[in-house]
Design a protein around this motif. Structure first.
Motif, PDB file in Angstrom:
ATOM      1  N   VAL A 148     -14.134   6.049   1.041  1.00  0.00           N
ATOM      2  CA  VAL A 148     -12.708   6.377   1.217  1.00  0.00           C
ATOM      3  C   VAL A 148     -12.516   7.563   2.161  1.00  0.00           C
ATOM      4  O   VAL A 148     -11.754   7.487   3.142  1.00  0.00           O
ATOM      5  N   PRO A 149     -13.171   8.723   1.959  1.00  0.00           N
ATOM      6  CA  PRO A 149     -12.997   9.836   2.931  1.00  0.00           C
ATOM      7  C   PRO A 149     -13.486   9.477   4.332  1.00  0.00           C
ATOM      8  O   PRO A 149     -12.860   9.863   5.332  1.00  0.00           O
ATOM      9  N   PHE A 150     -14.606   8.753   4.386  1.00  0.00           N
ATOM     10  CA  PHE A 150     -15.128   8.369   5.699  1.00  0.00           C
ATOM     11  C   PHE A 150     -14.117   7.508   6.467  1.00  0.00           C
ATOM     12  O   PHE A 150     -13.870   7.723   7.656  1.00  0.00           O
ATOM     13  N   PHE A 151     -13.547   6.553   5.766  1.00  0.00           N
ATOM     14  CA  PHE A 151     -12.571   5.685   6.414  1.00  0.00           C
ATOM     15  C   PHE A 151     -11.327   6.459   6.817  1.00  0.00           C
ATOM     16  O   PHE A 151     -10.768   6.257   7.926  1.00  0.00           O
ATOM     17  N   ALA A 152     -10.885   7.385   5.982  1.00  0.00           N
ATOM     18  CA  ALA A 152      -9.678   8.166   6.285  1.00  0.00           C
ATOM     19  C   ALA A 152      -9.886   9.049   7.513  1.00  0.00           C
ATOM     20  O   ALA A 152      -9.033   9.123   8.415  1.00  0.00           O
ATOM     21  N   VAL A 153     -11.040   9.743   7.552  1.00  0.00           N
ATOM     22  CA  VAL A 153     -11.332  10.613   8.700  1.00  0.00           C
ATOM     23  C   VAL A 153     -11.478   9.790   9.976  1.00  0.00           C
ATOM     24  O   VAL A 153     -10.968  10.139  11.043  1.00  0.00           O
ATOM     25  N   THR A 154     -12.176   8.658   9.857  1.00  0.00           N
ATOM     26  CA  THR A 154     -12.369   7.812  11.041  1.00  0.00           C
ATOM     27  C   THR A 154     -11.035   7.286  11.566  1.00  0.00           C
ATOM     28  O   THR A 154     -10.784   7.276  12.786  1.00  0.00           O
ATOM     29  N   ALA A 155     -10.170   6.847  10.656  1.00  0.00           N
ATOM     30  CA  ALA A 155      -8.866   6.335  11.083  1.00  0.00           C
ATOM     31  C   ALA A 155      -8.034   7.438  11.731  1.00  0.00           C
ATOM     32  O   ALA A 155      -7.373   7.224  12.768  1.00  0.00           O
ATOM     33  N   ALA A 156      -8.054   8.649  11.155  1.00  0.00           N
ATOM     34  CA  ALA A 156      -7.256   9.755  11.705  1.00  0.00           C
ATOM     35  C   ALA A 156      -7.757  10.160  13.088  1.00  0.00           C
ATOM     36  O   ALA A 156      -6.975  10.350  14.028  1.00  0.00           O
ATOM     37  N   VAL A 157      -9.083  10.295  13.213  1.00  0.00           N
ATOM     38  CA  VAL A 157      -9.649  10.674  14.517  1.00  0.00           C
ATOM     39  C   VAL A 157      -9.444   9.566  15.541  1.00  0.00           C
ATOM     40  O   VAL A 157      -9.138   9.817  16.718  1.00  0.00           O
ATOM     41  N   GLY A 158      -9.613   8.305  15.116  1.00  0.00           N
ATOM     42  CA  GLY A 158      -9.451   7.200  16.050  1.00  0.00           C
ATOM     43  C   GLY A 158      -8.044   7.062  16.581  1.00  0.00           C
ATOM     44  O   GLY A 158      -7.832   6.658  17.733  1.00  0.00           O
ATOM     45  N   VAL A 159      -7.054   7.412  15.776  1.00  0.00           N
ATOM     46  CA  VAL A 159      -5.664   7.294  16.220  1.00  0.00           C
ATOM     47  C   VAL A 159      -5.229   8.516  17.036  1.00  0.00           C
ATOM     48  O   VAL A 159      -4.422   8.408  17.965  1.00  0.00           O
ATOM     49  N   THR A 160      -5.798   9.690  16.743  1.00  0.00           N
ATOM     50  CA  THR A 160      -5.306  10.936  17.338  1.00  0.00           C
ATOM     51  C   THR A 160      -6.123  11.397  18.545  1.00  0.00           C
ATOM     52  O   THR A 160      -5.570  11.763  19.597  1.00  0.00           O
ATOM     53  N   ALA A 161      -7.447  11.419  18.448  1.00  0.00           N
ATOM     54  CA  ALA A 161      -8.283  12.030  19.484  1.00  0.00           C
ATOM     55  C   ALA A 161      -8.211  11.309  20.837  1.00  0.00           C
ATOM     56  O   ALA A 161      -8.031  11.971  21.875  1.00  0.00           O
ATOM     57  N   PRO A 162      -8.381   9.979  20.894  1.00  0.00           N
ATOM     58  CA  PRO A 162      -8.378   9.329  22.227  1.00  0.00           C
ATOM     59  C   PRO A 162      -7.116   9.579  23.045  1.00  0.00           C
ATOM     60  O   PRO A 162      -7.219   9.936  24.232  1.00  0.00           O
ATOM     61  N   PRO A 163      -5.911   9.401  22.488  1.00  0.00           N
ATOM     62  CA  PRO A 163      -4.725   9.656  23.331  1.00  0.00           C
ATOM     63  C   PRO A 163      -4.592  11.111  23.757  1.00  0.00           C
ATOM     64  O   PRO A 163      -4.142  11.400  24.865  1.00  0.00           O
ATOM     65  N   VAL A 164      -5.006  12.039  22.870  1.00  0.00           N
ATOM     66  CA  VAL A 164      -4.912  13.458  23.239  1.00  0.00           C
ATOM     67  C   VAL A 164      -5.882  13.782  24.372  1.00  0.00           C
ATOM     68  O   VAL A 164      -5.516  14.449  25.361  1.00  0.00           O
ATOM     69  N   LEU A 165      -7.127  13.338  24.263  1.00  0.00           N
ATOM     70  CA  LEU A 165      -8.109  13.613  25.325  1.00  0.00           C
ATOM     71  C   LEU A 165      -7.702  12.965  26.646  1.00  0.00           C
ATOM     72  O   LEU A 165      -7.820  13.567  27.712  1.00  0.00           O
ATOM     73  N   LEU A 166      -7.228  11.701  26.551  1.00  0.00           N
ATOM     74  CA  LEU A 166      -6.799  11.028  27.776  1.00  0.00           C
ATOM     75  C   LEU A 166      -5.594  11.735  28.403  1.00  0.00           C
ATOM     76  O   LEU A 166      -5.511  11.894  29.630  1.00  0.00           O
ATOM     77  N   GLY A 167      -4.680  12.186  27.573  1.00  0.00           N
ATOM     78  CA  GLY A 167      -3.515  12.899  28.093  1.00  0.00           C
ATOM     79  C   GLY A 167      -3.896  14.217  28.754  1.00  0.00           C
ATOM     80  O   GLY A 167      -3.355  14.589  29.796  1.00  0.00           O
ATOM     81  N   LEU A 168      -4.838  14.941  28.107  1.00  0.00           N
ATOM     82  CA  LEU A 168      -5.300  16.197  28.717  1.00  0.00           C
ATOM     83  C   LEU A 168      -5.940  15.949  30.086  1.00  0.00           C
ATOM     84  O   LEU A 168      -5.723  16.700  31.043  1.00  0.00           O
TER      85      LEU A 168
END
Length: 444
Positions: A148-168
């Motif tokens: 459960v924590p692994f899936f939650a962290v993975t989902a949060a990072v997968g939704v947030t990190a790529p667009p932020v890095l690409l935008g930067l």
């Protein structure tokens, strides 16, 4: 050639806050897709919350349509995506909003804070939702609690990190391109300014050289021709009464004419060839040279030739003698010990005396004239003063034309060397020309 900032501003013809129409079309399409997604997810949200389906769909459509304002208010779009995260809707809204926020010019701390809030919200919702699903699904008891924590962290990072890095990355690249474009525009403006200044300096130099050559031509022609006219008038008056004096005057006129022609020929030859030397055989044709450069070089060469081959103070006695031979009563006095001066100083001093004597011939024929030259420690002073002219004789009165440039040319010569020039009428009705030139001794 680069596109200037004004051209880019003119090209921004999009509606409202969009720079281009294609940007408006893209945002409208993203908003339409996001509204459809959130509207579909609003059905389940309304069922879980016990609300009418129409309310849930309307809420989802309204929230998803916020992408239409992502370029204008990126912070508001991200806050809306965070607010609807508990309703499990707006994945596209979250991804595009974070990308737009990271690519904007907003401070990085604001982007980091909002991205952290979105990640935290997504992780909490994923954690709660996964736990509820696992608790309700009795067919998967083998899955451990670590999933459960692994899936939650993975989902949060997968939704947030790529667009932020690409935008930067896109924002940094955009700023780099803008900086390079602005620098190119600035360099182009500087080059244009330098070209305009260079043209102004070239034009100023050409005007200076033309003025200088005009002064030399004026000095050479005015003095010699003035004396020739005076001698010609005297020759006409005594031709029948005193043939010997007439022959003497005719010889003087011929000598002065030959001297004037020689000096004019030398100056015109320099202007024609562009340098002070004569070539024995014609030079081979070279690459074409701009006409302005040729004219400027010729003028400069003529000025150098005049400086090197012009008259000096040693020729002052001969100058005064010519005026005396023309019938003028000239008194020459020299104070101080003569010494060698720079060529331009000696030439300027000679030309001042020459032009002053020419003016006496023109405007005060027959007047008593005093030429004074003083050699001082670090300067040389000269003064030419004439008494009031006698009553004009109808037989010998000669009206010489005047261009009005004599005093102007003398003042320009003196001022160029940093000297002082004063001219004006005297109390006794005559005229006085005075000049002082800084004149350190010439190097041996």
């Amino acid at each position: 050639m680069t596109t200037t900032g004004d051209d880019r501003t003119t090209a921004m013809t999009g509606p409202w806050w969009w720079e281009r129409w294609r940007g408006a079309a893209l945002d409208a399409g993203l908003a339409l897709v996001s509204a459809a997604e959130c509207g579909a997810e609003g059905v389940e949200f309304a069922r879980d919350a016990g609300l009418p389906t129409a309310v849930g769909v309307a809420f989802g459509v309204l929230a998803g349509s916020a992408l239409l304002f992502r370029r204008r208010w990126p912070i508001a779009v991200v806050l809306i995506s965070i607010a609807i995260t508990p309703a499990q809707m707006g994945v596209l809204l979250t991804v595009v909003g974070l990308y737009t926020l990271a690519a904007s010019e907003l401070p990085r701390r604001i982007t980091g804070a909002l991205a952290g809030m979105s990640m935290a919200g997504t992780m909490i919702v994923a954690l709660v939702r996964t736990s509820q699903d696992m608790a309700n699904d009795a067919s998967s008891p083998a899955i451990g609690s670590e999933f459960v924590p692994f899936f939650a962290v993975t989902a949060a990072v997968g939704v947030t990190a790529p667009p932020v890095l690409l935008g930067l990355y896109v924002g940094a690249r955009r700023r780099l391109v803008e900086g390079m474009r602005e620098r190119a525009d600035s360099l182009e403006r500087e080059l244009q300014l330098l070209a305009e200044r260079a043209e102004e300096r070239a034009e100023w130099a050409r005007n200076e050289e033309r003025t200088r050559i005009a002064r030399e031509m004026h000095d050479v022609v005015a003095h010699r021709v003035s004396l020739m006219v005076v001698h010609a008038a005297a020759l006409q008056a005594v031709a029948r009464k005193d043939p010997e004096k007439a022959v003497k005057n005719a010889a003087l006129v011929g000598d002065m004419g030959r001297q004037a022609l020689t000096e004019l020929r030398e100056m015109l030859g320099v202007l024609r060839t562009g340098d002070g030397t004569k070539s024995a055989k014609p030079a081979k044709p070279a690459e074409p040279v701009p006409l302005a450069a040729v004219g400027h070089a010729a003028a400069a060469a003529a000025s150098r030739a005049v400086d090197e081959e012009g008259p000096s103070l040693a020729d002052l006695d001969e100058l005064v003698g010519q005026s005396r031979a023309a019938g003028m009563a000239v008194d020459l006095s020299v104070e101080g010990d003569p010494r060698d001066y720079a060529a331009d100083v000696e030439q300027t001093a000679y030309r001042v005396v020459q032009e002053a004597l020419t003016n006496v011939h023109k405007h005060a024929a027959g007047a008593k004239t005093y030429v004074r030259l003083a050699h001082r420690a670090s300067e040389i002073a000269m003064q030419v003063e004439n008494e009031p002219p006698p009553e004009p004789d109808s037989a010998a009165d000669v009206r010489l034309p005047s261009g009005g440039n004599g005093l102007v040319g003398m003042k320009e010569r003196v001022m160029v060397l940093g000297g002082v020039f004063v001219s004006g009428p005297t109390d006794g009705g005559g005229f006085r020309v005075s000049a002082v030139l800084p004149a350190p001794a010439a190097a041996g």
